[in-house]
Design an enzyme around this catalytic site. Structure first.
Site, short mmCIF file in Angstrom:
data_model
loop_
_atom_site.label_atom_id
_atom_site.label_comp_id
_atom_site.label_asym_id
_atom_site.label_seq_id
_atom_site.Cartn_x
_atom_site.Cartn_y
_atom_site.Cartn_z
N GLN A 164 -61.29 24.91 77.88
CA GLN A 164 -60.77 24.50 76.57
C GLN A 164 -61.83 23.73 75.77
OE1 GLN A 164 -57.16 22.17 76.27
NE2 GLN A 164 -56.22 23.74 75.03
N ALA A 209 -64.63 26.35 71.55
CA ALA A 209 -65.36 27.60 71.32
C ALA A 209 -64.91 28.33 70.06
CB ALA A 209 -65.18 28.52 72.53
N HIS A 210 -63.77 27.89 69.50
CA HIS A 210 -63.29 28.54 68.26
C HIS A 210 -64.27 28.31 67.11
CE1 HIS A 210 -62.16 24.38 67.50
NE2 HIS A 210 -62.18 24.70 66.22
N TYR A 257 -57.64 29.66 77.46
CA TYR A 257 -56.70 28.61 77.09
C TYR A 257 -56.68 28.32 75.59
CZ TYR A 257 -53.24 25.23 78.05
OH TYR A 257 -52.05 24.55 78.05
N CYS A 304 -41.63 17.14 74.24
CA CYS A 304 -40.57 17.63 75.12
C CYS A 304 -40.18 19.04 74.65
CB CYS A 304 -39.37 16.69 75.05
SG CYS A 304 -38.09 17.10 76.22
P1 NAD Z 1 -62.44 18.82 70.65
O1 NAD Z 1 -63.49 19.32 69.74
O2 NAD Z 1 -61.80 17.52 70.42
O3 NAD Z 1 -62.98 18.84 72.16
C1 NAD Z 1 -63.68 19.91 72.74
C2 NAD Z 1 -64.63 19.36 73.79
O4 NAD Z 1 -65.42 20.41 74.32
C3 NAD Z 1 -65.61 18.34 73.24
O5 NAD Z 1 -65.41 17.13 73.91
C4 NAD Z 1 -66.97 18.95 73.46
O6 NAD Z 1 -67.95 18.00 73.76
C5 NAD Z 1 -66.71 19.88 74.62
N1 NAD Z 1 -67.67 20.99 74.71
C6 NAD Z 1 -68.08 21.82 73.73
N2 NAD Z 1 -68.92 22.76 74.21
C7 NAD Z 1 -69.04 22.52 75.52
C8 NAD Z 1 -69.75 23.17 76.56
N3 NAD Z 1 -70.49 24.25 76.35
N4 NAD Z 1 -69.65 22.66 77.83
C9 NAD Z 1 -68.91 21.56 78.08
N5 NAD Z 1 -68.21 20.90 77.12
C10 NAD Z 1 -68.27 21.39 75.86
O7 NAD Z 1 -61.35 19.99 70.66
P2 NAD Z 1 -59.90 19.97 71.35
O8 NAD Z 1 -58.91 19.37 70.43
O9 NAD Z 1 -60.03 19.43 72.70
O10 NAD Z 1 -59.61 21.53 71.40
C11 NAD Z 1 -60.39 22.36 72.26
C12 NAD Z 1 -60.12 23.82 72.02
O11 NAD Z 1 -58.79 24.15 72.38
C13 NAD Z 1 -60.27 24.23 70.56
O12 NAD Z 1 -60.82 25.51 70.49
C14 NAD Z 1 -58.86 24.23 70.06
O13 NAD Z 1 -58.70 25.05 68.95
C15 NAD Z 1 -58.13 24.75 71.28
N6 NAD Z 1 -56.73 24.32 71.35
C16 NAD Z 1 -55.93 24.95 72.25
C17 NAD Z 1 -54.61 24.56 72.36
C18 NAD Z 1 -53.69 25.20 73.36
O14 NAD Z 1 -52.51 24.93 73.37
N7 NAD Z 1 -54.18 26.01 74.25
C19 NAD Z 1 -54.10 23.55 71.56
C20 NAD Z 1 -54.96 22.90 70.71
C21 NAD Z 1 -56.27 23.27 70.63
#
Ligand code: NAD
EC number: 4.2.1.49
Length: 554
Positions: A262, A265-266, A321, A409
């Site tokens: 997670q 990467a978006h 994810y 919840c």
């Molecule tokens: P964020 O930007 O707050 O955190 C992402 C983290 O990834 C950062 O701490 C960054 O340092 C780290 N990172 C980036 N590249 C990396 C790499 N190559 N190796 C190791 N660490 C790396 O974002 P977030 O709010 O945590 O969201 C993360 C992702 O999940 C986003 O793409 C977001 O859109 C998606 N997302 C998914 C859901 C879900 O329900 N599955 C919900 C919200 C967000």
């Protein structure tokens, strides 16, 4: 502009109004709460979570929104365009007080390149899902969904929701991804989370979401071995780049039980971090040569996904994810990037068929006792749902408050409005010390079109049909939600999603009860009809059992 920056924003607490009504007050407090340093990832830049997901376009806009909300009458509606207040019209008392449109682009222009140009010119803002719609509640907002996904993966692969002695490998410990360490531990696994920015792990250690921090892979793997052998649930943060570490773990012949990721990467330019350099060097390159940064970032994403595929081949249960990582890898030539599924078709779609999703509420009083009382109510009202009761017990023990006390919840069609009506009565009687806001993620059952995430592999192939989130926003506006938002690009980035949100304030009035009966029925109802229309038998059954009218039932 920087002189307008506010340090340490904290929403007012208690039941004294600073605005002309509770709905405006709630919008103001929730906007401020999104930017509370306990809640936001980078409040100085108005960034709440998810790469550059912001609550307001710039500091000038932030102040203008606050001033407008303070002046807003109870029959007026404020309009927000990509984080900037652009107008106010007289509507009527049952209308939303705020309507929000964030990051929307005409489809042929809907890509990061075009968006980034407009963003640079100060014409747009990336609102993610709950950042620009003012209903982010910190990492807890995704915690239950992450826990459910791990538990469902466990049921599928090991025939048990109990992951004792199992090893989960994942990446990212930011805003939302930071829920992973605690969710993995709640599922009783040992979870190793690779995060490139040490400060993010430090923060999660402080918040009680992560147990150990390691700088070195050997040390981290020894810890995993020791803890899985003891059957002791724990979370470990490892400072490093996922692409390198995942590959190295594979090369050593180690196969985790579950693999996901997670990282942000978006957004390959402003979220994901390339490998082959230190984190500080990466930040410098992002500043000095963003094109080169993006190229290296995309190459790293390809390596990262190749390693996930290799771990899948070796036997790990592997899933995406929700960060669109497979798409960017495929663009880089990883032809089989979609060989592992997304988490929604893999584990969560049956819940969406029931209108179930990440419902949440926050106490405007700021008083944790108010949330404990609503916890008790949920446990009594849904006592036959053992998973829900366990969830609340675990959340009370393990989740630290971030900003205004809140509870996530997952509730479905028929449950949300009944619960909110009771809470509204508790506000009216004074049992709760101030009004409560009810909202949800845009990642809900009937509020999003996102072919690489929520609507991946729909039964009838309607993955990219975006009429549904638009109807969702329209029906919630018609029903009188307190504020309604329509966004583009959340979760998976520009061009890949359209989604809507709503928030409803329970201020104890009769009008609030009427709105709850409309909006908290139509909103999850959209999930039931969307999935029934796509031919899911569970959604058709739910419609039948719970009386959801569908004109041309299949
Ligand atoms: P964020 O930007 O707050 O955190 C992402 C983290 O990834 C950062 O701490 C960054 O340092 C780290 N990172 C980036 N590249 C990396 C790499 N190559 N190796 C190791 N660490 C790396 O974002 P977030 O709010 O945590 O969201 C993360 C992702 O999940 C986003 O793409 C977001 O859109 C998606 N997302 C998914 C859901 C879900 O329900 N599955 C919900 C919200 C967000």
């Amino acid at each position: 502009m920087s002189s307008l920056k506010v340090q340490n924003i904290r929403a007012p607490r208690g039941n004294e109004l600073t605005c002309k009504g509770w709905i405006q007050e709630a919008a103001m407090r929730m906007l401020m709460n999104n930017l509370d340093p306990e809640v936001a990832e980078n409040p100085d830049d108005l960034v709440v979570y998810g790469g550059i997901g912001k609550a307001a376009r710039n500091w000038e806009s932030y102040h203008a929104i606050i001033n407008e909300l303070k002046e807003l009458e109870n029959d007026e509606t404020l309009l927000i365009q990509s984080g900037k207040p652009v107008g106010k019209f007289r509507t009527h008392e049952n209308s939303p007080r705020v309507l929000i449109a964030n990051s929307n682009l005409v489809p042929a222009y809907a890509n990061w390149e075009h968006f980034n140009e407009l963003d640079k010119e100060g014409l747009m803002m990336y609102g993610q899902m709950t950042a620009g719609s003012w209903i982010y509640i910190g990492a807890q907002g995704i915690l239950q969904g992450t826990y459910l996904s791990f538990v469902e993966a466990g049921k599928k692969v090991f025939g048990s929701p109990d992951l004792t002695g199992k090893f989960i490998l994942t990446g990212g410990m930011g805003g939302m991804s930071g829920a992973q360490p605690l969710a993995g531990k709640m599922a009783k696994a040992v979870i190793l989370v690779v995060e490139v920015d040490r400060k993010r792990i430090d923060r999660k250690m402080k918040e009680g979401y992560c147990d150990y921090i390691c700088e070195d892979l050997d040390e981290a793997l020894d810890k995993v071995k020791e803890l899985t052998e003891k059957g002791e649930p724990a979370s470990i943060g490892l400072v490093g780049n996922c692409a390198d570490i995942f590959q190295e773990i594979h090369d050593r012949g180690i196969v985790p039980d579950i693999v996901t990721d997670q990282t942000s990467a978006h957004d390959p330019r402003n979220g994901y971090v390339p490998s082959g350099m230190t984190y500080e060097e990466a930040l410098q390159l992002r500043e000095e040569d963003p094109d080169k940064y993006e190229r290296l970032s995309l190459e790293t994403i390809a390596k990262h996904v190749r390693a996930m595929l290799a771990l899948q081949d070796a036997g790990a249960e592997t899933f995406d994810y929700g960060n669109n990582i497979r798409h960017y890898a495929k663009e880089q030539g990883v032809e089989n990037a979609f060989d592992f599924p997304g988490f929604v078709p893999a584990y969560l779609r049956p819940l969406f068929c029931e209108g179930n999703g990440p419902f949440r509420w926050a106490a405007l009083s700021g008083n944790p006792e108010d949330i404990y009382k609503t916890d008790q109510l949920a446990k009594e009202m849904f006592k036959e749902n053992q998973a829900l009761v366990n969830w609340i017990d675990m959340a009370q023990k393990m989740v630290e408050w971030q900003g205004l006390p809140a509870r996530i919840c997952w509730l479905g069609y028929g449950e949300r409005h009944k619960f909110a009506l009771k809470v509204n009565e508790m506000v009216a009687s004074g049992e709760l010390s101030a009004p409560v806001v009810f909202g949800r993620d845009h990642l809900d059952s009937g509020s999003v079109a996102s072919p690489n995430r929520e609507t991946e592999s729909m039964k009838d192939g309607s993955d990219a049909v975006a009429d549904w989130p638009i109807l969702n926003a329209l029906v919630n506006t018609s029903g009188g939600a307190s504020w309604v938002s329509l966004h583009h690009g959340g979760g998976v980035g520009m061009g890949y999603s359209i989604h809507a949100g709503q928030v409803l304030v329970a201020d104890g009035t009769k009008e609030a009860a009427e709105k709850i009966e409309r909006v908290l029925v139509s909103d999850p109802g959209m999930g039931v009809i969307r999935h029934a229309d796509a031919g899911y038998s569970r959604a058709l059954e739910v419609a039948e059992e719970r009386g959801v009218h569908i004109p041309m039932k299949k």
